[in-house]
Design an enzyme around this catalytic site. Sequence first.
Site, PDB file in Angstrom:
ATOM      1  N   LYS A 103     -28.457  -6.797  47.295  1.00 40.99           N
ATOM      2  CA  LYS A 103     -28.114  -6.834  45.872  1.00 40.99           C
ATOM      3  C   LYS A 103     -27.678  -5.474  45.333  1.00 40.99           C
ATOM      4  O   LYS A 103     -27.012  -5.397  44.304  1.00 40.99           O
ATOM      5  CB  LYS A 103     -29.263  -7.427  45.070  1.00 40.99           C
TER       6      LYS A 103
HETATM    7  C1  LIG Z   1     -30.495 -12.675  46.951  1.00 38.72           C
HETATM    8  C2  LIG Z   1     -30.703 -12.704  48.412  1.00 38.72           C
HETATM    9  C3  LIG Z   1     -30.121 -13.712  49.231  1.00 38.72           C
HETATM   10  C4  LIG Z   1     -29.302 -14.854  48.686  1.00 38.72           C
HETATM   11  O1  LIG Z   1     -28.058 -14.435  48.184  1.00 38.72           O
HETATM   12  P1  LIG Z   1     -27.262 -15.371  47.142  1.00 38.72           P
HETATM   13  O2  LIG Z   1     -26.111 -14.546  46.694  1.00 38.72           O
HETATM   14  O3  LIG Z   1     -28.238 -15.629  46.023  1.00 38.72           O
HETATM   15  O4  LIG Z   1     -26.872 -16.604  47.848  1.00 38.72           O
HETATM   16  C5  LIG Z   1     -30.331 -13.639  50.602  1.00 38.72           C
HETATM   17  N1  LIG Z   1     -31.094 -12.682  51.152  1.00 38.72           N
HETATM   18  C6  LIG Z   1     -31.678 -11.699  50.399  1.00 38.72           C
HETATM   19  C7  LIG Z   1     -32.530 -10.670  51.078  1.00 38.72           C
HETATM   20  C8  LIG Z   1     -31.506 -11.675  49.009  1.00 38.72           C
HETATM   21  O5  LIG Z   1     -32.107 -10.710  48.278  1.00 38.72           O
END
Ligand SMILES: *Cc1c(COP(=O)(O)O)cnc(C)c1O
Length: 487
Positions: A103
């Site tokens: 993120k």
């Molecule tokens: C948020 C997240 C996801 C999922 O990603 P999306 O964009 O919500 O599909 C997968 N793995 C981790 C470690 C995350 O923090």
Amino acid sequence: MRYISTRGMDIANSSMEAIVNGIANDSGLYVPEIIPRLSEQELVRFSKLTYNDLALEIISKYFLDLGKENIAQAINRAYNDRFEVKIENNFLELYHGPTLAFKDAALLLLPYLIKLSKDKLNINNKTIILTATSGDTGKAALEGFKNIDGIDVIVLYPKDGVSDIQKYQMITQEGNNLKVIAIEGNFDDAQSAAKSIFLDKNIEKILKANKLNISSANSINIGRLVPQIVYYFYAYFDKVNSGKLSLGEKINISVPTGNFGNILAAYYAKTMGLPIKKLICASNVNNVLTDFFNTGVYDINRTFKITETPSMDILISSNLERLLFEISDRDSLKVKQCMENLKNDFSYKIDEEMKKKLKGFYANYSTDEEVKKRINEVYNKYNYLIDTHTAVAYDVYMKYVEESKDNSEYIIVSTASPFKFIRSILNALGTSTIGKSDFELVKDLSKQYSLTIPNGIKDLNKKEIKHNINCGKDEIKELISTLLMEG
Ligand SMILES: *Cc1c(COP(=O)(O)O)cnc(C)c1O
């Protein structure tokens, strides 16, 4: 470029407006009026660029009205010395940032994009970013928005619902514009509190009187999505430059999916002209998306399950709405109908025409047991540790290969460092974690597997605690009102 709502009743005249508004006023999501396409010459030229320069080219295609110079500056400020992307053994490591999860890629840049957009639109009101978090988004938002002029951040986290590492990452966060609040309760309590604040009439009055805007980092802001398109191009070009692939040859990409943001960015990359064969949508046992891709029915009438991949424990994947818009040939009436059915009946079904357009996807899911097995398998095969979320992407990719016998080049998206969900990883590897704190486990993992402890969690428990506000779930509104009035 103009941005239109997936529900057809709102248009933003510039990317700036779309970024500042976050969500369209008909509750739809903003999408670019036209998804930009790259020419063959551009693909060749882009293949030689550094990450930041590639980001500049891709992001400018969407947000040119922010000014290319400004975007370049924003990218350098957001990423230099704070974030990088690496590729190891076909794993695209997106976790080399302050929070150890992918993120960061978007949340380090989004604050600069919001700030730029506000400046260009002459919006002088202070923006309050209010975010409920189950762990990852909160920290990424704090890190991204710290000390950004004209924007304050309030993060609500469930007191007993986050790991020690996640908690310490938040309560030791430095920055002069941040508040972190522990809520008595679980994530749903924090999330409902945040939602009710957005809708509260009294809070609205306070915001107005104090010349404040409120927004969210949870939101499906287009400014969060576009920076994620970049690393798919980067990964592809890396394969071309290392001789594994010739430019134009197709690859498969497997993405561990929750809210459908990351995989949607890959879909946009494909639409722009990146040669992708299959987009592999990997879920855990909350497998709503698997069923959707295989049957055309999206149905959340099911029990929510807690897994070893908490960032994918989700039943409503908000960003899927943007895919519905594309596969319906941008028919906002159809999208609106689906969303209404979801709200009223907790399910919807797409028509055959739309379903045909899902052929570019493969979807499947993994159990916690399979995740555990794959972590060991990858370790034994490559002497390489992957986190639980990444293991879901790997497991589902392996299932795809088994079914299809498709041996094209591939990329597995790795969304978190093995240090982040440390208890699960060590348990999977057969190391006892009983009676040990996360911080002790970090040292164990580092020693046992000769891995350097990432800066984001190094000596985390020795850092000064900067935030210690606690709040009962019935007192949140009052507390936020007070904070807003204090400015
Ligand atoms: C948020 C997240 C996801 C999922 O990603 P999306 O964009 O919500 O599909 C997968 N793995 C981790 C470690 C995350 O923090």
